[in-house]
Design a protein around this motif. Structure first.
Motif, PDB file in Angstrom:
ATOM      1  N   ARG A 146       0.830  -1.213   0.000  1.00  0.00           N
ATOM      2  CA  ARG A 146       0.000   0.000   0.000  1.00  0.00           C
ATOM      3  C   ARG A 146       0.864   1.263   0.000  1.00  0.00           C
ATOM      4  O   ARG A 146       0.625   2.198  -0.771  1.00  0.00           O
ATOM      5  CB  ARG A 146      -0.957  -0.003   1.206  1.00  0.00           C
ATOM      6  N   PHE A 165      -6.786   6.752  -2.058  1.00  0.00           N
ATOM      7  CA  PHE A 165      -6.062   7.553  -1.060  1.00  0.00           C
ATOM      8  C   PHE A 165      -5.898   9.007  -1.530  1.00  0.00           C
ATOM      9  O   PHE A 165      -6.004   9.943  -0.741  1.00  0.00           O
ATOM     10  CB  PHE A 165      -4.690   6.904  -0.832  1.00  0.00           C
ATOM     11  N   LYS A 210      -6.277  13.638   7.253  1.00  0.00           N
ATOM     12  CA  LYS A 210      -7.039  12.401   7.046  1.00  0.00           C
ATOM     13  C   LYS A 210      -6.146  11.356   6.354  1.00  0.00           C
ATOM     14  O   LYS A 210      -6.127  10.182   6.736  1.00  0.00           O
ATOM     15  CB  LYS A 210      -8.273  12.715   6.186  1.00  0.00           C
ATOM     16  N   MET A 211      -5.392  11.788   5.362  1.00  0.00           N
ATOM     17  CA  MET A 211      -4.490  10.867   4.646  1.00  0.00           C
ATOM     18  C   MET A 211      -3.428  10.302   5.605  1.00  0.00           C
ATOM     19  O   MET A 211      -3.115   9.110   5.558  1.00  0.00           O
ATOM     20  CB  MET A 211      -3.813  11.596   3.478  1.00  0.00           C
ATOM     21  N   ASN A 237      -3.706   9.864   8.804  1.00  0.00           N
ATOM     22  CA  ASN A 237      -4.357   8.863   9.656  1.00  0.00           C
ATOM     23  C   ASN A 237      -4.544   7.546   8.910  1.00  0.00           C
ATOM     24  O   ASN A 237      -4.404   6.472   9.489  1.00  0.00           O
ATOM     25  CB  ASN A 237      -5.722   9.369  10.138  1.00  0.00           C
ATOM     26  N   GLU A 238      -4.868   7.656   7.627  1.00  0.00           N
ATOM     27  CA  GLU A 238      -5.115   6.437   6.841  1.00  0.00           C
ATOM     28  C   GLU A 238      -3.853   5.615   6.623  1.00  0.00           C
ATOM     29  O   GLU A 238      -3.908   4.407   6.423  1.00  0.00           O
ATOM     30  CB  GLU A 238      -5.729   6.804   5.483  1.00  0.00           C
ATOM     31  N   VAL A 239      -2.714   6.276   6.630  1.00  0.00           N
ATOM     32  CA  VAL A 239      -1.457   5.580   6.333  1.00  0.00           C
ATOM     33  C   VAL A 239      -0.704   5.195   7.613  1.00  0.00           C
ATOM     34  O   VAL A 239       0.248   4.404   7.574  1.00  0.00           O
ATOM     35  CB  VAL A 239      -0.592   6.462   5.389  1.00  0.00           C
TER      36      VAL A 239
END
Ligand code: PL3
Ligand code: FE2
Ligand code: FE2
Length: 232
Positions: free
Chosen positions: A24, A87, A180-181, A183-185
């Motif tokens: 990812r 993403f 937000k990105m 947090n996603e990674v």
């Protein structure tokens, strides 16, 4: 005591867990470089005076993508590009809409400030914990990213008075997306021995410096660079 602490000695680059997270993160970087390539071509159309320079930057981004593709191949990882496209969707859409409206200030803020600062922060944090092959690639790439950030800084500094209001609005719209990105990674980054707090800190330093170079006051920078962070 060793003179230099080798931070990679405890990392198993070939474990399934590492490779799964890398599928990812590697894709995010590949897709990010590909979208940066496309964004600089769009910027070349919006800023014909700087066409040659911007086309040059777009070509660098293609080389960066190829370098990171090689990093994935080296670890026998298949990048999950579908994941990476999702993403980037928020910033991608905002860039596309701004370009369609001819809002070059917003486009520059998204690509040359936000995305380049995000990349510089991520690459700087990654270098000490990367495998030998990826470290060399990333060291070469990050040097060039500073010149991309610099393009945005110089143009926005020269046009500061007329760009200021649009910059504030574009920051307000896009900075929360970055948090937000991040947090996603974060969960995948930790598997690569990269900490979210370090990424946030490095991003804030790069972005704050960029805003300062453009002409914002310290007070403005505090307000702008942390916008939406508390809610994240
Ligand atoms: C523009 O030149 C580059 C755009 C790439 C953006 C990358 C953002 C990276 C965030 C993911 C955090 C982990 C990084 C790992 C480094 C290989
Ligand atoms: Fe790049
Ligand atoms: Fe770049």
């Amino acid at each position: 005591m060793p003179q230099l602490l080798d931070k990679t000695q405890d990392i198993d680059f070939h474990s399934e867990k590492y490779k799964d997270a890398y599928s990812r993160i590697n894709a995010i970087v590949i897709e990010g470089e590909q979208e940066a390539h496309e964004n600089y071509i769009t910027l070349a159309e919006l800023l014909p005076k700087h066409k040659d320079e911007l086309i040059n930057l777009s070509k660098m981004e293609s080389r960066h993508r190829k370098g990171f593709e090689a990093c994935g191949r080296n670890l026998k990882v298949t990048p999950n590009i579908d994941f990476a496209k999702k993403f980037f969707l928020g910033l991608h859409e905002n860039f596309k809409n701004a370009a369609a409206e001819g809002k070059v200030v917003t486009c520059l803020l998204i690509q040359s400030l936000i995305i380049e600062c995000f990349a510089i922060a991520a690459y700087n944090i990654y270098i000490p914990v990367a495998d030998d092959f990826a470290r060399k690639v990333t060291e070469g790439v990050v040097k060039e990213e500073y010149s991309h950030l610099n393009f945005g800084e110089v143009w926005l500094k020269e046009n500061f008075e007329t760009a200021k209001t649009e910059l504030e609005e574009a920051n307000r719209q896009n900075l929360p997306i970055v948090w937000k990105m991040l947090n996603e990674v974060a969960d995948d980054a930790i598997v690569l021995a990269m900490e979210k707090e370090a990424l946030v800190e490095d991003f804030m330093i790069q972005y704050g410096e960029a805003l300062s170079n453009i002409g914002f006051t310290t007070r403005d920078i505090m307000r702008l660079s942390a916008y939406g962070l508390k809610a994240a």
